[in-house]
Design an enzyme around this catalytic site. Structure first.
Site, mmCIF file in Angstrom:
data_model
loop_
_atom_site.group_PDB
_atom_site.id
_atom_site.type_symbol
_atom_site.label_atom_id
_atom_site.label_comp_id
_atom_site.label_asym_id
_atom_site.label_seq_id
_atom_site.Cartn_x
_atom_site.Cartn_y
_atom_site.Cartn_z
ATOM 1 N N GLU A 189 0.832 -1.217 0.000
ATOM 2 C CA GLU A 189 0.000 0.000 0.000
ATOM 3 C C GLU A 189 0.862 1.260 0.000
ATOM 4 O O GLU A 189 0.564 2.219 -0.711
ATOM 5 C CB GLU A 189 -0.954 0.002 1.195
ATOM 6 C CG GLU A 189 -1.993 -1.106 1.178
ATOM 7 C CD GLU A 189 -2.758 -1.207 -0.123
ATOM 8 O OE1 GLU A 189 -2.941 -0.185 -0.806
ATOM 9 O OE2 GLU A 189 -3.153 -2.330 -0.475
ATOM 10 N N HIS B 179 2.193 2.437 -3.246
ATOM 11 C CA HIS B 179 1.277 3.217 -4.095
ATOM 12 C C HIS B 179 1.488 4.723 -3.911
ATOM 13 O O HIS B 179 1.201 5.505 -4.821
ATOM 14 C CB HIS B 179 -0.181 2.889 -3.755
ATOM 15 C CG HIS B 179 -0.700 1.636 -4.391
ATOM 16 N ND1 HIS B 179 -0.800 1.478 -5.749
ATOM 17 C CD2 HIS B 179 -1.176 0.483 -3.851
ATOM 18 C CE1 HIS B 179 -1.319 0.277 -6.018
ATOM 19 N NE2 HIS B 179 -1.546 -0.344 -4.885
HETATM 20 NI NI NI Z 1 -2.456 -2.228 -4.837
#
Ligand code: NI
Length: 187
Positions: A142, A145
């Site tokens: 995450e 990102h």
């Molecule tokens: Ni993802």
């Protein structure tokens, strides 16, 4: 609350560096986070980063089911604002990952096994946790990102990258030597 549109790989919002959140207590930020949680549940996914819903801010939400964790304990719904990861030790392991921005795809990704992460919560206060294994993997995926990195960019063996449905047809002999042969869940 609203279910937001998820950006797919190739969209510029997924390739840039997300900006820090100045005030995590801002009601507009809380509204965005509520929508991210709803979008993640609808997908369904176990994690979602703000750039995936076209908002270039440093916000992540995730929830790790206990069956994926060594200690079998659920990691409850967690909101990370302006997260920072510190790798502990040098152990790296490969595991299957998926991503809501690459629907239906999966691949094996090397990640640090043990990390510490620090972030602000909805109240603006900073908290810190240690994580290992799958929990650590989700947080690394995450947080990537937020820096424009999608999991295929971390892969070292692209022969393990493909459509999850097709890869499930592969003879078990290919997958049988893996300790975690479950498909990666979308994050
Ligand atoms: Ni993802």
């Amino acid at each position: 609350m609203a279910i937001l549109k998820i950006a797919r790989m190739g969209h510029p919002v997924l390739m840039g560096t997300a900006q820090p959140v100045e005030d995590p207590k801002d009601p507009r930020i809380h509204g965005l986070i509520a929508d991210m949680v709803e979008t993640m549940a609808d997908a369904p996914g176990i994690g979602l980063a703000a750039p995936q819903v076209h908002v270039p801010l440093r916000i992540v939400v995730f929830r790790v089911p206990g069956e994926r964790c060594e200690d079998k304990k659920d990691v409850p719904l967690t909101v990370l604002v302006n997260p920072v990861i510190e790798v502990i030790g040098d152990e790296v392991e490969e595991g299957w990952e998926g991503c809501l921005s690459l629907p239906e795809m999966t691949g094996r990704v090397p990640r640090a096994v043990h990390i510490r992460y620090r972030a602000q919560g909805l109240d603006g206060k900073t908290f810190e946790r240690e994580a290992k294994g799958y929990h650590a993997r989700v947080v690394q995926h995450e947080c990537d990102h937020l820096d424009g990195i999608l999991y295929p960019m971390r892969m070292t063996d692209l022969s393990t990258f493909g459509f999850a449905e097709e890869m499930a047809r592969a003879p078990r002999t290919i997958m049988a030597d893996e300790s975690d042969s479950e498909d990666g869940e979308a994050a």
